[in-house]
Structure formats: structure tokens, C-alpha cells
Design a protein around this motif. Structure first.
Motif, mmCIF file in Angstrom:
data_model
loop_
_atom_site.group_PDB
_atom_site.id
_atom_site.type_symbol
_atom_site.label_atom_id
_atom_site.label_comp_id
_atom_site.label_asym_id
_atom_site.label_seq_id
_atom_site.Cartn_x
_atom_site.Cartn_y
_atom_site.Cartn_z
ATOM 1 N N SER A 2 0.819 -1.198 0.000
ATOM 2 C CA SER A 2 0.000 0.000 0.000
ATOM 3 C C SER A 2 0.857 1.253 0.000
ATOM 4 O O SER A 2 2.006 1.237 0.420
ATOM 5 C CB SER A 2 -0.899 0.007 1.231
ATOM 6 O OG SER A 2 -0.125 -0.012 2.405
ATOM 7 N N THR A 3 0.271 2.333 -0.463
ATOM 8 C CA THR A 3 0.956 3.610 -0.481
ATOM 9 C C THR A 3 1.061 4.162 0.922
ATOM 10 O O THR A 3 0.120 4.099 1.696
ATOM 11 C CB THR A 3 0.186 4.610 -1.356
ATOM 12 O OG1 THR A 3 0.094 4.063 -2.660
ATOM 13 C CG2 THR A 3 0.868 5.952 -1.410
ATOM 14 N N LYS A 20 6.201 5.172 -1.676
ATOM 15 C CA LYS A 20 5.810 3.794 -1.978
ATOM 16 C C LYS A 20 6.991 2.999 -2.513
ATOM 17 O O LYS A 20 7.928 3.557 -3.089
ATOM 18 C CB LYS A 20 4.674 3.784 -3.011
ATOM 19 C CG LYS A 20 4.021 2.412 -3.180
ATOM 20 C CD LYS A 20 2.761 2.481 -4.016
ATOM 21 C CE LYS A 20 2.061 1.121 -4.038
ATOM 22 N NZ LYS A 20 0.827 1.136 -4.843
ATOM 23 N N ASP A 21 6.955 1.682 -2.314
ATOM 24 C CA ASP A 21 7.950 0.790 -2.904
ATOM 25 C C ASP A 21 7.592 0.585 -4.376
ATOM 26 O O ASP A 21 6.541 0.025 -4.690
ATOM 27 C CB ASP A 21 7.967 -0.555 -2.187
ATOM 28 C CG ASP A 21 8.495 -0.470 -0.772
ATOM 29 O OD1 ASP A 21 9.246 0.482 -0.488
ATOM 30 O OD2 ASP A 21 8.155 -1.334 0.046
ATOM 31 N N LEU A 22 8.465 1.037 -5.264
ATOM 32 C CA LEU A 22 8.243 0.889 -6.693
ATOM 33 C C LEU A 22 9.148 -0.200 -7.256
ATOM 34 O O LEU A 22 10.214 -0.494 -6.711
ATOM 35 C CB LEU A 22 8.496 2.211 -7.422
ATOM 36 C CG LEU A 22 7.606 3.386 -7.018
ATOM 37 C CD1 LEU A 22 7.892 4.597 -7.913
ATOM 38 C CD2 LEU A 22 6.129 3.019 -7.070
ATOM 39 N N ASP A 41 4.641 1.211 -10.509
ATOM 40 C CA ASP A 41 3.917 0.704 -9.354
ATOM 41 C C ASP A 41 3.728 -0.804 -9.531
ATOM 42 O O ASP A 41 3.213 -1.251 -10.560
ATOM 43 C CB ASP A 41 2.562 1.399 -9.259
ATOM 44 C CG ASP A 41 1.841 1.091 -7.961
ATOM 45 O OD1 ASP A 41 1.606 -0.116 -7.701
ATOM 46 O OD2 ASP A 41 1.503 2.022 -7.234
ATOM 47 N N GLU A 43 1.617 -2.696 -8.359
ATOM 48 C CA GLU A 43 0.205 -3.053 -8.453
ATOM 49 C C GLU A 43 -0.456 -2.482 -9.703
ATOM 50 O O GLU A 43 -1.665 -2.646 -9.899
ATOM 51 C CB GLU A 43 -0.521 -2.548 -7.189
ATOM 52 C CG GLU A 43 0.006 -3.186 -5.910
ATOM 53 C CD GLU A 43 -0.474 -2.470 -4.659
ATOM 54 O OE1 GLU A 43 -1.024 -1.354 -4.783
ATOM 55 O OE2 GLU A 43 -0.289 -3.019 -3.568
ATOM 56 N N ASP A 45 -0.827 0.701 -10.470
ATOM 57 C CA ASP A 45 -1.485 1.994 -10.279
ATOM 58 C C ASP A 45 -0.705 3.104 -10.974
ATOM 59 O O ASP A 45 0.509 2.999 -11.185
ATOM 60 C CB ASP A 45 -1.597 2.325 -8.789
ATOM 61 C CG ASP A 45 -2.532 1.382 -8.051
ATOM 62 O OD1 ASP A 45 -3.384 0.766 -8.722
ATOM 63 O OD2 ASP A 45 -2.404 1.254 -6.827
ATOM 64 N N LEU A 47 1.155 6.670 -11.247
ATOM 65 C CA LEU A 47 2.024 7.412 -10.347
ATOM 66 C C LEU A 47 1.614 8.885 -10.329
ATOM 67 O O LEU A 47 0.969 9.362 -11.257
ATOM 68 C CB LEU A 47 3.481 7.277 -10.809
ATOM 69 C CG LEU A 47 4.033 5.848 -10.827
ATOM 70 C CD1 LEU A 47 5.417 5.820 -11.446
ATOM 71 C CD2 LEU A 47 4.061 5.268 -9.412
ATOM 72 N N ASP A 78 2.409 6.170 -15.853
ATOM 73 C CA ASP A 78 2.721 4.854 -15.293
ATOM 74 C C ASP A 78 4.195 4.627 -14.993
ATOM 75 O O ASP A 78 4.533 3.672 -14.281
ATOM 76 C CB ASP A 78 2.251 3.756 -16.262
ATOM 77 C CG ASP A 78 0.755 3.814 -16.520
ATOM 78 O OD1 ASP A 78 0.007 4.042 -15.551
ATOM 79 O OD2 ASP A 78 0.346 3.650 -17.686
ATOM 80 N N THR A 106 12.730 -3.885 -5.826
ATOM 81 C CA THR A 106 11.897 -2.747 -5.461
ATOM 82 C C THR A 106 12.718 -1.748 -4.659
ATOM 83 O O THR A 106 13.701 -2.116 -4.001
ATOM 84 C CB THR A 106 10.667 -3.172 -4.643
ATOM 85 O OG1 THR A 106 11.095 -3.848 -3.462
ATOM 86 C CG2 THR A 106 9.757 -4.066 -5.455
ATOM 87 N N ARG A 108 12.036 1.974 -2.255
ATOM 88 C CA ARG A 108 11.089 2.957 -1.719
ATOM 89 C C ARG A 108 11.417 4.326 -2.318
ATOM 90 O O ARG A 108 12.558 4.792 -2.275
ATOM 91 C CB ARG A 108 11.152 3.000 -0.201
ATOM 92 C CG ARG A 108 10.253 4.068 0.410
ATOM 93 C CD ARG A 108 9.595 3.610 1.695
ATOM 94 N NE ARG A 108 8.585 2.596 1.429
ATOM 95 C CZ ARG A 108 7.491 2.431 2.174
ATOM 96 N NH1 ARG A 108 7.271 3.202 3.212
ATOM 97 N NH2 ARG A 108 6.617 1.490 1.878
#
Length: 333
Positions: A2-3, A20-22, A41, A43, A45, A47, A78, A106, A108
């Protein structure tokens, strides 16, 4: 995943910033010693939106945070792209990126944040040195799409070390003046900046010797013509009679807390010790993360980011390096 939002716990405006962890979707060599990372992202989502000149923090571990300019397409919701030069004198940041951030890992990321915005203008002269090309790339794209006149002078030691050089030349042709020193010698900045060009803004990013030289040669240009971004702090100016107080008080207006700042202690350190919510990153006065609004008192600016006009106004201060000229400094914290 989650963000996470960094949020203050005091009344009034809150500190909120995307964190967030990208995922490193792609990594490739943009030049010798330069790794370009495409971050997405995990997930799927979108950015946060950003404008040319923006940078993000890569939070490499609990105590290692570094800022890198976004150098991709600002219209792409994205993907964020950064490019990192492996510094032979690395304090750990660039080495960590090159050794640990491979495709599929990933990292952060916090931001974006922009203290180097592209101001609307009919004409631009972009001057980049080495990895200083990164914030210029989305600026050039924006200027080209807006129909502005522009030219890029891109300086480097040799062609193989100049990130994205081929990409820029292929897209923009002779508007890009590639200048590898080993092929052409030193570029004549004095001649290039001798005559102020009507309605032209100069944007420059790169190593300190280049920035200092451009500042010197733009001294006779109209106020507001030159915009620069530093990757490292300027050498401090030694004043015959120092104006900053050794010790003073900082009043945090919103939280109702008064903090004593002692000699040898930064405002930021005193605020953190008092649990006053404030974000920080570079600790050198170059990124603007710890900026605070000044309500009363006179700051003693020791940063390498604020413009002369911003310093003269006395309305903001970078708490990681600057101090106070008055015994009481009231901040909007």
C-alpha cells in the motif's frame, strides 16, 4: 504494497507526500557509468503527476536517501525514469543503486518535488554538464511541444560518458550541440553568454565548476534569466563579520512549541529532537525537502538552492543548513 503518506500530527496543514515501494521494471546503461532505471507501481497503479524539473528521493536504506531528477516522459502516468551516475567518490548512494537495484527489485521512492520548474518563455538556452542532462530532458520535450525556440549545449568529457546523447541527437537534430571535451576541447562559455538574448531563459545543471562559470558569465543578463540546479552544496562564503547567531530560539507557530537551537546544532536537528514533524533528505541545502515558511525573524541563508529574490524576501528557510540573524525565528510548523 500500500501507499504510505508522510503525515504530520499537528493542527493546520499536514505534511503529505507520496511514498511507496516501486518496481524496477527495466534497467539499462544510458552511458558509461550511468544506469537508467524505469520505475513502476508493482500493483499497476498510476504514479503522481509531475512537471519538468522535478526530482524524487530514493530511500536506499534507513539512513541513505538520495535525490534524482525525473528524466522520462512527464505525460506518462505509469513510469518514472531516473539515471544515476556511478560517482567514484560516492558516499554510498550511487554505489548502492548500481550494485543493488537490478530489474525486478523494489525501491522505496518519495516525491515528486520540484524546485527547478520550467518557466514559460518563447526562447530557452539549456546548458547541461554530464549527468546534469537529466532534468533538461523533460524540459526540452516540453519546450519543443510548446513551440518555443530552444538550443541545448551538452558538455561532457567524452561522447561515451554522455547519457542519452544519441537519443537527443536522433530526435532533435542540430538543436542539440554535443560537446565532448576530448574531441572539441573546452567550450567557450564566455562567448556563448556574452550577449544577453532577448526573451531567453538560461537553464543549467551539472558540476559546480560549470554552474559557477555560467553564473559568472550571466551576471549581466536581466534578473531572472538564469535558472540552475545543483547536485552538491556550494562552498560556503566566508564573511568578515558573521551575521548568523550561534544560539537562538525557533518558535513553531502551529504546534505551539519553542525550540532552542544551540551552537553547532542545525535547526532541523533541534526540530527533530523536539518531535516537530518535518521532512528532510539531502542535509546539504540543495533539495528543498526541509523548507519552512518564515513568519517572523530574519533567516541567515546558507543553502545552495534559493534564488537571490527568495533569500531577500526572507519568507522561507532551509532548516538543514541555514540559521537565524535574530534571537527569535518564528516558523509555520
Amino acid at each position: 504494497m500500500s501507499t504510505a503518506l508522510t503525515v504530520s500530527a499537528v493542527p493546520g496543514p499536514k505534511i503529505r507526500e507520496f511514498t511507496k515501494d516501486l518496481l524496477v521494471r527495466r534497467r539499462h546503461a544510458a552511458a558509461d557509468g550511468v544506469a537508467a532505471l524505469e520505475l513502476v507501481d508493482p500493483e499497476g497503479d498510476a504514479l503522481p503527476a509531475w512537471e519538468p524539473g522535478a526530482h524524487v528521493d530514493l530511500m536506499l536504506d534507513d539512513k541513505l536517501v538520495r535525490q534524482y531528477s525525473l528524466c522520462g516522459d512527464s505525460r506518462d502516468p505509469d513510469t518514472w525514469r531516473v539515471a544515476v551516475l556511478l560517482d567514484p567518490n560516492s558516499r554510498g548512494g550511487s554505489r548502492h543503486v548500481h550494485e543493488n537495484l537490478t530489474e525486478g527489485t523494489t525501491i522505496r521512492v518519495r516525491g515528486p518535488r520540484n524546485h527547478f520548474p520550467l518557466v514559460d518563455s518563447p526562447r530557452y538556452l539549456f546548458i547541461a554538464g554530464g549527468i546534469g542532462i537529466t532534468p533538461m530532458m523533460p524540459m526540452i520535450d516540453s519546450a519543443a511541444r510548446a513551440g518555443s525556440e530552444w538550443k541545448l549545449v551538452y558538455l561532457g568529457r567524452q561522447r561515451t560518458t554522455m547519457a542519452f546523447a544519441e537519443e537527443l541527437s536522433d530526435v532533435y537534430g542540430d538543436r542539440v550541440d554535443l560537446w565532448p571535451n576530448d574531441e572539441k576541447g573546452l567550450f567557450d562559455l564566455a562567448a556563448a553568454l556574452e550577449h544577453p538574448a532577448d526573451g531567453t531563459l538560461v537553464y543549467c545543471c551539472g558540476p559546480e565548476p560549470l554552474l559557477s562559470a555560467v553564473e559568472q558569465h550571466c551576471g549581466h543578463w536581466p534578473d531572472g534569466s538564469l535558472h540552475i540546479e545543483r547536485f552538491a552544496a556550494k562552498a560556503p562564503v566566508v564573511e568578515a563579520e558573521p551575521t548568523a547567531l550561534d544560539a537562538f530560539q525557533v518558535v513553531c507557530q502551529r504546534s505551539g512549541t519553542t525550540v532552542d537551537v544551540s551552537a553547532g546544532e542545525t535547526i532541523l536537528e533541534a526540530l527533530e529532537d523536539a518531535d516537530i514533524p518535518i521532512m528532510s533528505s539531502c542535509l546539504q541545502g540543495i533539495c528543498g525537502t526541509c523548507e519552512a515558511t518564515v513568519l517572523e525573524g530574519t533567516p541567515d541563508h546558507q543553502d545552495s538552492m534559493l534564488t537571490d529574490a527568495e533569500r531577500a524576501s526572507g519568507n522561507v528557510i532551509l532548516t538543514c543548513v541555514s540559521r537565524s540573524r535574530t534571537e527569535r525565528l518564528v516558523l509555520d510548523l
